[in-house]
Design a protein around this motif. Structure first.
Motif, PDB file in Angstrom:
ATOM      1  N   ASP A  68       1.110  -1.153  -0.023  1.00 18.98           N
ATOM      2  CA  ASP A  68      -0.066  -0.541  -0.238  1.00 18.98           C
ATOM      3  C   ASP A  68       0.497   1.423  -0.060  1.00 18.98           C
ATOM      4  O   ASP A  68       2.038   1.684   0.879  1.00 18.98           O
ATOM      5  CB  ASP A  68      -1.339   0.301   1.272  1.00 18.98           C
ATOM      6  CG  ASP A  68      -1.684  -0.988   1.219  1.00 18.98           C
ATOM      7  OD1 ASP A  68      -2.082  -1.719   0.355  1.00 18.98           O
ATOM      8  OD2 ASP A  68      -2.084  -1.829   2.320  1.00 18.98           O
ATOM      9  N   VAL A  69       0.676   2.269  -0.493  1.00 22.04           N
ATOM     10  CA  VAL A  69       1.095   3.007  -0.645  1.00 22.04           C
ATOM     11  C   VAL A  69       0.995   4.242   0.378  1.00 22.04           C
ATOM     12  O   VAL A  69      -0.400   4.837   0.005  1.00 22.04           O
ATOM     13  CB  VAL A  69       1.017   4.096  -1.875  1.00 22.04           C
ATOM     14  CG1 VAL A  69       1.688   5.495  -2.096  1.00 22.04           C
ATOM     15  CG2 VAL A  69       1.412   3.685  -3.707  1.00 22.04           C
ATOM     16  N   THR A  70       1.363   4.643   1.295  1.00 21.83           N
ATOM     17  CA  THR A  70       0.915   5.392   2.688  1.00 21.83           C
ATOM     18  C   THR A  70       1.085   7.158   2.263  1.00 21.83           C
ATOM     19  O   THR A  70       0.884   7.831   3.511  1.00 21.83           O
ATOM     20  CB  THR A  70       1.454   4.633   3.964  1.00 21.83           C
ATOM     21  OG1 THR A  70       2.669   4.673   3.791  1.00 21.83           O
ATOM     22  CG2 THR A  70       0.970   3.306   3.806  1.00 21.83           C
ATOM     23  N   LEU A  71       2.478   7.378   2.285  1.00 22.21           N
ATOM     24  CA  LEU A  71       2.863   8.821   1.596  1.00 22.21           C
ATOM     25  C   LEU A  71       3.335   8.508   0.195  1.00 22.21           C
ATOM     26  O   LEU A  71       4.485   8.075   0.057  1.00 22.21           O
ATOM     27  CB  LEU A  71       3.837   9.105   2.622  1.00 22.21           C
ATOM     28  CG  LEU A  71       4.137  10.522   2.976  1.00 22.21           C
ATOM     29  CD1 LEU A  71       2.929  11.492   3.138  1.00 22.21           C
ATOM     30  CD2 LEU A  71       5.401  10.501   3.589  1.00 22.21           C
ATOM     31  N   ASP A  72       3.374   9.921  -0.681  1.00 17.64           N
ATOM     32  CA  ASP A  72       3.432  10.123  -1.300  1.00 17.64           C
ATOM     33  C   ASP A  72       3.451  11.574  -1.475  1.00 17.64           C
ATOM     34  O   ASP A  72       2.816  12.703  -1.805  1.00 17.64           O
ATOM     35  CB  ASP A  72       3.018   9.055  -3.040  1.00 17.64           C
ATOM     36  CG  ASP A  72       3.004   9.392  -4.198  1.00 17.64           C
ATOM     37  OD1 ASP A  72       4.449  10.325  -4.476  1.00 17.64           O
ATOM     38  OD2 ASP A  72       2.699   9.204  -5.597  1.00 17.64           O
ATOM     39  N   LEU A  73       5.432  12.096  -1.585  1.00 19.46           N
ATOM     40  CA  LEU A  73       5.676  13.687  -1.867  1.00 19.46           C
ATOM     41  C   LEU A  73       6.197  13.845  -2.926  1.00 19.46           C
ATOM     42  O   LEU A  73       7.116  13.508  -3.382  1.00 19.46           O
ATOM     43  CB  LEU A  73       6.112  13.537  -0.995  1.00 19.46           C
ATOM     44  CG  LEU A  73       5.301  13.845   0.957  1.00 19.46           C
ATOM     45  CD1 LEU A  73       6.583  13.868   1.536  1.00 19.46           C
ATOM     46  CD2 LEU A  73       4.112  14.044   0.797  1.00 19.46           C
ATOM     47  N   ALA A  74       5.684  15.129  -3.495  1.00 18.91           N
ATOM     48  CA  ALA A  74       7.139  15.527  -4.418  1.00 18.91           C
ATOM     49  C   ALA A  74       7.851  16.369  -3.659  1.00 18.91           C
ATOM     50  O   ALA A  74       7.702  16.851  -3.278  1.00 18.91           O
ATOM     51  CB  ALA A  74       6.019  16.919  -4.896  1.00 18.91           C
TER      52      ALA A  74
END
Length: 205
Positions: free
Chosen positions: A91-97
């Motif tokens: 699962d993707v729990t955090l995705d930041l540019a």
């Protein structure tokens, strides 16, 4: 919640054609972004499939009842060719540019770990509130992402796409790692693996 499939193949550097040949019987590449990287100091291949596996099943393959079942079938297929490999649904729990968003990444740094149960809440708050946002803001960081493995170990997978290798270990990078909160959390890491990869085919951006 978005999902990512991570395939790890030890003791091999597979090129794009080899990966596509391996996955073609079970994955429809037209519906899947392939991110391929090689260990910089280790001979291993990591493959990231950025769509949910349920959408990526080849049209002539019987549909599975769940993403977990599909992942199991993919893992079984990969293991026939590489007995030491594994494939995990995360699962993707955090995705930041990152600060360098829009640039082409050349390096891919990964931290895989478990954490002591009594420190897990603090660990997750640290990653979400301080550590990953701080590293995303470092010049040269293009993207950061946290993944969570539902079963097995290590459960936590943090990845950082970097414009150049000098970003890793730069003064701003080290400053983020040297906070008091970092010093409190890091001793609770368990089963930790840190790996720098070169990106062979960039499918996460």
């Amino acid at each position: 919640m978005p999902t990512v499939i991570v395939i790890r193949i030890p003791n091999k550097h597979l090129d794009r054609q080899q990966c596509e040949t391996l996955l073609r019987p079970v994955i429809d590449a037209r519906h899947n972004r392939l991110h391929l990287c090689h260990g910089a100091e280790t001979e291993e291949t990591y493959i990231y499939l950025s769509d949910s596996l349920g959408q990526a099943i080849a049209p002539d393959t019987p549909q599975a009842g769940s993403a977990n079942e599909s992942t199991d079938r993919l893992a079984t297929h990969v293991l026939r060719h590489y007995p030491d490999a594994c494939a995990d649904l995360m699962d993707v729990t955090l995705d930041l540019a990152g600060q360098a968003q829009g640039h082409t990444p050349a390096w891919h740094y990964v931290v895989e770990t478990d954490v002591d149960a009594e420190a897990e809440n603090d660990f997750n708050h640290w990653y979400t509130q301080e550590h990953m946002p701080g590293l995303a803001a470092v010049p040269g960081t293009i993207r950061t992402m946290r993944l969570f493995k539902r079963d097995g170990a290590p459960r936590y997978h943090a990845l950082y796409l970097l414009q150049n290798r000098e970003t890793f270990g730069s003064a701003p990078w080290l400053a983020v790692r040297a906070t008091d909160w970092s010093s409190r959390v890091r001793p609770h890491f368990r089963n930790t693996k840190r790996t720098m990869f070169t990106i062979i085919d960039e499918g996460i951006r």
